[in-house]
Write a protein that holds these residues in place. Structure first.
Motif, PDB file in Angstrom:
ATOM      1  N   PRO A  75       0.838  -1.206   0.000  1.00  0.00           N
ATOM      2  CA  PRO A  75       0.000   0.000   0.000  1.00  0.00           C
ATOM      3  C   PRO A  75       0.872   1.255   0.000  1.00  0.00           C
ATOM      4  O   PRO A  75       1.870   1.332   0.715  1.00  0.00           O
ATOM      5  CB  PRO A  75      -0.811  -0.144   1.289  1.00  0.00           C
ATOM      6  CG  PRO A  75      -0.914  -1.640   1.472  1.00  0.00           C
ATOM      7  CD  PRO A  75       0.433  -2.160   1.032  1.00  0.00           C
ATOM      8  N   ALA A  76       0.489   2.233  -0.818  1.00  0.00           N
ATOM      9  CA  ALA A  76       1.369   3.387  -1.065  1.00  0.00           C
ATOM     10  C   ALA A  76       0.575   4.691  -1.098  1.00  0.00           C
ATOM     11  O   ALA A  76       0.498   5.363  -2.119  1.00  0.00           O
ATOM     12  CB  ALA A  76       2.129   3.183  -2.374  1.00  0.00           C
ATOM     13  N   GLY A  77      -0.017   5.029   0.052  1.00  0.00           N
ATOM     14  CA  GLY A  77      -0.783   6.269   0.147  1.00  0.00           C
ATOM     15  C   GLY A  77       0.080   7.442   0.558  1.00  0.00           C
ATOM     16  O   GLY A  77       1.170   7.268   1.117  1.00  0.00           O
ATOM     17  N   PRO A  78      -0.397   8.649   0.315  1.00  0.00           N
ATOM     18  CA  PRO A  78       0.382   9.852   0.615  1.00  0.00           C
ATOM     19  C   PRO A  78       0.501  10.105   2.107  1.00  0.00           C
ATOM     20  O   PRO A  78      -0.379   9.736   2.881  1.00  0.00           O
ATOM     21  CB  PRO A  78      -0.442  10.962  -0.046  1.00  0.00           C
ATOM     22  CG  PRO A  78      -1.861  10.464   0.055  1.00  0.00           C
ATOM     23  CD  PRO A  78      -1.743   8.974  -0.182  1.00  0.00           C
ATOM     24  N   THR A  79       1.600  10.735   2.489  1.00  0.00           N
ATOM     25  CA  THR A  79       1.763  11.174   3.869  1.00  0.00           C
ATOM     26  C   THR A  79       1.515  12.678   3.934  1.00  0.00           C
ATOM     27  O   THR A  79       1.433  13.353   2.911  1.00  0.00           O
ATOM     28  CB  THR A  79       3.156  10.794   4.413  1.00  0.00           C
ATOM     29  OG1 THR A  79       3.138  10.898   5.832  1.00  0.00           O
ATOM     30  CG2 THR A  79       4.241  11.657   3.830  1.00  0.00           C
ATOM     31  N   THR A  80       1.396  13.202   5.135  1.00  0.00           N
ATOM     32  CA  THR A  80       1.103  14.609   5.342  1.00  0.00           C
ATOM     33  C   THR A  80       2.249  15.470   4.828  1.00  0.00           C
ATOM     34  O   THR A  80       3.388  15.353   5.275  1.00  0.00           O
ATOM     35  CB  THR A  80       0.856  14.879   6.835  1.00  0.00           C
ATOM     36  OG1 THR A  80      -0.207  14.026   7.270  1.00  0.00           O
ATOM     37  CG2 THR A  80       0.496  16.325   7.085  1.00  0.00           C
ATOM     38  N   SER A  81       1.935  16.334   3.885  1.00  0.00           N
ATOM     39  CA  SER A  81       2.944  17.127   3.185  1.00  0.00           C
ATOM     40  C   SER A  81       3.619  18.173   4.053  1.00  0.00           C
ATOM     41  O   SER A  81       4.784  18.494   3.839  1.00  0.00           O
ATOM     42  CB  SER A  81       2.298  17.818   1.981  1.00  0.00           C
ATOM     43  OG  SER A  81       1.765  16.859   1.123  1.00  0.00           O
ATOM     44  N   GLY A  82       2.913  18.715   5.023  1.00  0.00           N
ATOM     45  CA  GLY A  82       3.483  19.760   5.860  1.00  0.00           C
ATOM     46  C   GLY A  82       4.773  19.347   6.536  1.00  0.00           C
ATOM     47  O   GLY A  82       5.629  20.191   6.831  1.00  0.00           O
ATOM     48  N   ARG A  83       4.956  18.049   6.763  1.00  0.00           N
ATOM     49  CA  ARG A  83       6.198  17.579   7.400  1.00  0.00           C
ATOM     50  C   ARG A  83       7.409  17.764   6.483  1.00  0.00           C
ATOM     51  O   ARG A  83       8.544  17.785   6.943  1.00  0.00           O
ATOM     52  CB  ARG A  83       6.053  16.115   7.810  1.00  0.00           C
ATOM     53  CG  ARG A  83       5.029  15.929   8.916  1.00  0.00           C
ATOM     54  CD  ARG A  83       5.226  14.646   9.697  1.00  0.00           C
ATOM     55  NE  ARG A  83       5.449  13.490   8.873  1.00  0.00           N
ATOM     56  CZ  ARG A  83       4.515  12.602   8.560  1.00  0.00           C
ATOM     57  NH1 ARG A  83       3.283  12.745   8.973  1.00  0.00           N
ATOM     58  NH2 ARG A  83       4.801  11.547   7.830  1.00  0.00           N
ATOM     59  N   SER A 104      -2.573  20.652   3.475  1.00  0.00           N
ATOM     60  CA  SER A 104      -2.150  21.992   3.051  1.00  0.00           C
ATOM     61  C   SER A 104      -0.649  22.188   3.184  1.00  0.00           C
ATOM     62  O   SER A 104       0.020  21.497   3.950  1.00  0.00           O
ATOM     63  CB  SER A 104      -2.850  23.044   3.922  1.00  0.00           C
ATOM     64  OG  SER A 104      -4.231  22.984   3.740  1.00  0.00           O
ATOM     65  N   ARG A 105      -0.156  23.184   2.450  1.00  0.00           N
ATOM     66  CA  ARG A 105       1.249  23.588   2.504  1.00  0.00           C
ATOM     67  C   ARG A 105       1.349  24.940   3.200  1.00  0.00           C
ATOM     68  O   ARG A 105       0.398  25.716   3.229  1.00  0.00           O
ATOM     69  CB  ARG A 105       1.852  23.693   1.097  1.00  0.00           C
ATOM     70  CG  ARG A 105       1.735  22.465   0.225  1.00  0.00           C
ATOM     71  CD  ARG A 105       2.195  21.166   0.881  1.00  0.00           C
ATOM     72  NE  ARG A 105       3.584  21.131   1.279  1.00  0.00           N
ATOM     73  CZ  ARG A 105       4.565  20.586   0.580  1.00  0.00           C
ATOM     74  NH1 ARG A 105       4.295  20.037  -0.582  1.00  0.00           N
ATOM     75  NH2 ARG A 105       5.802  20.576   1.047  1.00  0.00           N
ATOM     76  N   SER A 106       2.533  25.246   3.697  1.00  0.00           N
ATOM     77  CA  SER A 106       2.766  26.533   4.345  1.00  0.00           C
ATOM     78  C   SER A 106       2.713  27.658   3.310  1.00  0.00           C
ATOM     79  O   SER A 106       2.871  27.420   2.107  1.00  0.00           O
ATOM     80  CB  SER A 106       4.127  26.538   5.035  1.00  0.00           C
ATOM     81  OG  SER A 106       5.167  26.516   4.062  1.00  0.00           O
ATOM     82  N   GLU A 107       2.502  28.876   3.784  1.00  0.00           N
ATOM     83  CA  GLU A 107       2.513  30.032   2.880  1.00  0.00           C
ATOM     84  C   GLU A 107       3.865  30.142   2.180  1.00  0.00           C
ATOM     85  O   GLU A 107       3.921  30.476   0.998  1.00  0.00           O
ATOM     86  CB  GLU A 107       2.192  31.318   3.641  1.00  0.00           C
ATOM     87  CG  GLU A 107       0.738  31.429   4.051  1.00  0.00           C
ATOM     88  CD  GLU A 107      -0.236  31.317   2.889  1.00  0.00           C
ATOM     89  OE1 GLU A 107       0.001  31.939   1.835  1.00  0.00           O
ATOM     90  OE2 GLU A 107      -1.248  30.592   3.035  1.00  0.00           O
ATOM     91  N   GLU A 108       4.940  29.842   2.891  1.00  0.00           N
ATOM     92  CA  GLU A 108       6.284  29.909   2.311  1.00  0.00           C
ATOM     93  C   GLU A 108       6.420  28.945   1.129  1.00  0.00           C
ATOM     94  O   GLU A 108       6.959  29.303   0.082  1.00  0.00           O
ATOM     95  CB  GLU A 108       7.326  29.594   3.384  1.00  0.00           C
ATOM     96  CG  GLU A 108       8.752  29.726   2.924  1.00  0.00           C
ATOM     97  CD  GLU A 108       9.751  29.419   4.026  1.00  0.00           C
ATOM     98  OE1 GLU A 108      10.804  30.071   4.031  1.00  0.00           O
ATOM     99  OE2 GLU A 108       9.483  28.527   4.865  1.00  0.00           O
ATOM    100  N   VAL A 109       5.904  27.735   1.284  1.00  0.00           N
ATOM    101  CA  VAL A 109       5.968  26.756   0.194  1.00  0.00           C
ATOM    102  C   VAL A 109       5.078  27.190  -0.968  1.00  0.00           C
ATOM    103  O   VAL A 109       5.486  27.122  -2.126  1.00  0.00           O
ATOM    104  CB  VAL A 109       5.608  25.342   0.686  1.00  0.00           C
ATOM    105  CG1 VAL A 109       5.388  24.379  -0.484  1.00  0.00           C
ATOM    106  CG2 VAL A 109       6.693  24.807   1.608  1.00  0.00           C
TER     107      VAL A 109
END
Length: 191
Positions: A75-83, A104-109
């Motif tokens: 199984p290959a689901g996405p992880t939390t991008s903010g990390r 969500s992503r940070s404002e900087e990203v």
């Protein structure tokens, strides 16, 4: 209907993608999570060669589960991008064109995506077994000691995604929140 995009991404494709657009991706992408990102950025800071190309490439924030016998990948689901936000800017500066994860992503990203002409895609969380069906091959490229978090080269076919943040500043999450607040005739819902 979803639009087909080819990985790696060229500049024209990145510029044509719009927040909220559904796409299916086919081609070669790279899997990397927190620990791999930390090592990649440290290697860049030391001036070392990296184990994968970056220009035009797509990085999927995934640490796949072990594959069952006879399977290409678990199984290959996405992880939390903010990390990955603390490590994202150096990768974008080196030409990474696409990122895949969830949340969500940070404002900087988000600002860096515009500045470096890149896009952030959302993959469906909780559908890891279904997403794994779209992966045709998987091989470890670097950091095998990280086990499921090792850097992998993945060949994907019709991998389903949604453009969350485009290179024009569009944000599908913000647009959805605004649409929810309006009941369709321009009036605001109570908050």
């Amino acid at each position: 209907m979803a639009r087909t995009v080819q990985a790696p991404l060229d500049e024209a494709t990145v510029k044509s993608l719009q927040a909220g657009e559904r796409v299916v991706m086919t081609g070669k992408i790279y899997a990397a999570r927190d620990a791999a990102h930390k090592r990649l950025v440290a290697a860049m800071q030391r001036g070392e060669a990296l184990p994968l190309p970056l220009a035009g490439q797509v990085i999927y924030y995934v640490g796949p589960a072990p594959a069952k016998p006879g399977s290409i990948i678990g199984p290959a689901g996405p992880t939390t991008s903010g990390r990955m936000d603390p490590y994202t800017l150096p990768l974008l500066e080196r030409g990474v064109a696409g990122l895949i994860g969830k949340g969500s992503r940070s404002e900087e990203v988000k600002e860096a995506l515009v500045r470096h002409r890149a896009v952030y895609f959302g993959a469906i969380g909780g559908a890891s077994a279904l997403l794994a069906r779209q992966i045709r091959s998987s091989r470890i490229l670097a950091y095998p000691d990280l086990l499921s978090e090792a850097v992998r080269e993945l060949e994907v076919e019709e991998f389903p995604l949604i453009v969350i943040n485009d290179c024009h500043g569009g944000d599908a999450y913000l647009a959805a929140r605004e649409a929810y607040r309006s009941d369709g005739d321009g009036s605001q819902r109570s908050k």
